[in-house]
Design a protein around this motif. Structure first.
Motif, PDB file in Angstrom:
ATOM      1  N   PHE A   1      -1.229   6.608   2.153  1.00 56.22           N
ATOM      2  CA  PHE A   1      -2.665   6.735   2.417  1.00 56.22           C
ATOM      3  C   PHE A   1      -3.286   5.374   2.702  1.00 56.22           C
ATOM      4  O   PHE A   1      -4.162   5.244   3.565  1.00 56.22           O
ATOM      5  CB  PHE A   1      -3.363   7.387   1.228  1.00 56.22           C
ATOM      6  CG  PHE A   1      -3.025   8.829   1.026  1.00 56.22           C
ATOM      7  CD1 PHE A   1      -3.530   9.807   1.867  1.00 56.22           C
ATOM      8  CD2 PHE A   1      -2.191   9.224  -0.008  1.00 56.22           C
ATOM      9  CE1 PHE A   1      -3.222  11.140   1.682  1.00 56.22           C
ATOM     10  CE2 PHE A   1      -1.872  10.550  -0.205  1.00 56.22           C
ATOM     11  CZ  PHE A   1      -2.386  11.514   0.650  1.00 56.22           C
ATOM     12  N   GLY A   2      -2.846   4.355   1.979  1.00 54.97           N
ATOM     13  CA  GLY A   2      -3.376   3.017   2.196  1.00 54.97           C
ATOM     14  C   GLY A   2      -3.033   2.466   3.564  1.00 54.97           C
ATOM     15  O   GLY A   2      -3.843   1.771   4.193  1.00 54.97           O
TER      16      GLY A   2
ATOM     17  N   GLU B   1      -6.069   8.680  -2.011  1.00 52.45           N
ATOM     18  CA  GLU B   1      -5.118   7.710  -2.536  1.00 52.45           C
ATOM     19  C   GLU B   1      -5.260   7.548  -4.049  1.00 52.45           C
ATOM     20  O   GLU B   1      -4.266   7.432  -4.770  1.00 52.45           O
ATOM     21  CB  GLU B   1      -5.305   6.357  -1.842  1.00 52.45           C
ATOM     22  CG  GLU B   1      -4.196   5.359  -2.169  1.00 52.45           C
ATOM     23  CD  GLU B   1      -4.264   4.113  -1.321  1.00 52.45           C
ATOM     24  OE1 GLU B   1      -3.320   3.309  -1.374  1.00 52.45           O
ATOM     25  OE2 GLU B   1      -5.268   3.927  -0.588  1.00 52.45           O
TER      26      GLU B   1
ATOM     27  N   SER C   1       0.823  -1.203   0.000  1.00 53.32           N
ATOM     28  CA  SER C   1       0.000   0.000   0.000  1.00 53.32           C
ATOM     29  C   SER C   1       0.862   1.259   0.000  1.00 53.32           C
ATOM     30  O   SER C   1       2.044   1.226   0.346  1.00 53.32           O
ATOM     31  CB  SER C   1      -0.922   0.021   1.234  1.00 53.32           C
ATOM     32  OG  SER C   1      -1.743  -1.127   1.270  1.00 53.32           O
ATOM     33  N   THR C   2       0.228   2.366  -0.367  1.00 51.32           N
ATOM     34  CA  THR C   2       0.863   3.673  -0.261  1.00 51.32           C
ATOM     35  C   THR C   2       0.712   4.184   1.171  1.00 51.32           C
ATOM     36  O   THR C   2       0.174   3.499   2.036  1.00 51.32           O
ATOM     37  CB  THR C   2       0.231   4.657  -1.245  1.00 51.32           C
ATOM     38  OG1 THR C   2      -1.154   4.845  -0.883  1.00 51.32           O
ATOM     39  CG2 THR C   2       0.297   4.136  -2.672  1.00 51.32           C
TER      40      THR C   2
END
Length: 262
Positions: free
Chosen positions: A20-21, A204, A17-18
């Motif tokens: 934000f994730g 995101e 994930s990023t």
């Protein structure tokens, strides 16, 4: 509901994930799953038993309860958590598919062969689309359940007194919900956390699209710059060759007087 499996799923997708994730996963696990398991199930554990109506008419109590609570909040939130977290499994499966392809490629052509993916977990190509589509699905699920909660219960409020006129009640009877203030607080908390997750998923998606557009623009700019440098180096090489030979570029001789007059 197997919460250990859900925790393992969220932890597994966290590394793909990023930023934000990762924040989204933390909010889902800490403020939605943990609150649901620790508190919400206990708060709603006695909702039907302690739903009281001021009548002894057989069946009136059950009919009134079913009218005002057609679906249990706890079961609705359980479905929401399942639907909103399962799309993350698609990302893990896509990465596992890439790793399997990479392994088969090495087994077929040797360890020193050209790799199919520089990084199997990097969001490029199909994995990028899979990740974005899972975000869109999560937004759709949370939005749908927030609307259903509002539509089914006609708002997020829990009045202390409910008027019921459903058959077989003999007339309008008064019914009372157990701990309405506490249930109102938990309902608003779950709704707010769902809205926060929706906003994070939107951010995101914007981040991923913006990052992708910037990479494409940088690549195009780099290709143009490389082409310009090649053309400039070619012109410089031609000028240097002429200077080294000490000769001027050949010129076309002027036509003779007789040719011009003719």
């Amino acid at each position: 509901m197997n919460w250990a499996f859900l925790q393992g799923l969220l932890s597994g997708v966290n590394k793909y994930s990023t930023a934000f994730g990762r924040v989204w996963l933390s909010i889902v696990f800490l403020f939605r799953v943990m609150v649901f398991v620790v508190a919400a199930e206990k708060v709603w554990g006695d909702e039907q038993k302690d739903f009281k109506c001021n009548t002894a008419q057989p069946g009136c109590h059950n009919v009134c309860y079913d009218h005002f609570f057609p679906v249990s909040h706890v079961r609705l939130w359980a479905l929401q958590l399942i639907f909103v977290t399962c799309p993350s499994l698609l990302v893990v499966m896509h990465v596992a598919y890439r790793e399997d392809r990479e392994k088969k490629n090495r087994d077929k052509y040797g360890e020193n062969c050209r790799r199919l993916y520089l990084n199997t977990g990097k969001k490029r190509g199909g994995l990028w689309w899979t990740y974005v589509l899972t975000l869109v699905f999560k937004i759709g699920v949370d939005t749908t359940f927030v609307y259903l909660l509002y539509h089914i219960y006609e708002g997020y409020d829990f009045p202390s007194l409910i008027k019921c006129e459903q058959k077989p009640c003999p007339n309008k009877v008064d019914c009372f919900i157990s701990r309405p203030t506490e249930k109102r607080i938990f309902t608003l908390f779950m709704v707010v956390t769902s809205l926060v997750c929706i906003v994070l998923s939107i951010f995101e998606i914007v981040y991923l699209i913006g990052k992708r557009c910037r990479e494409v623009f940088t690549k195009v700019h780099h290709n143009r710059q490389s082409m310009t440098d090649k053309l400039s180096s070619g012109n410089g090489l031609e000028s240097s060759t002429l200077k080294l030979t000490g000769k001027a570029p050949p010129r076309t001789p002027a036509p003779s007087y007789s040719v011009v007059m003719s």
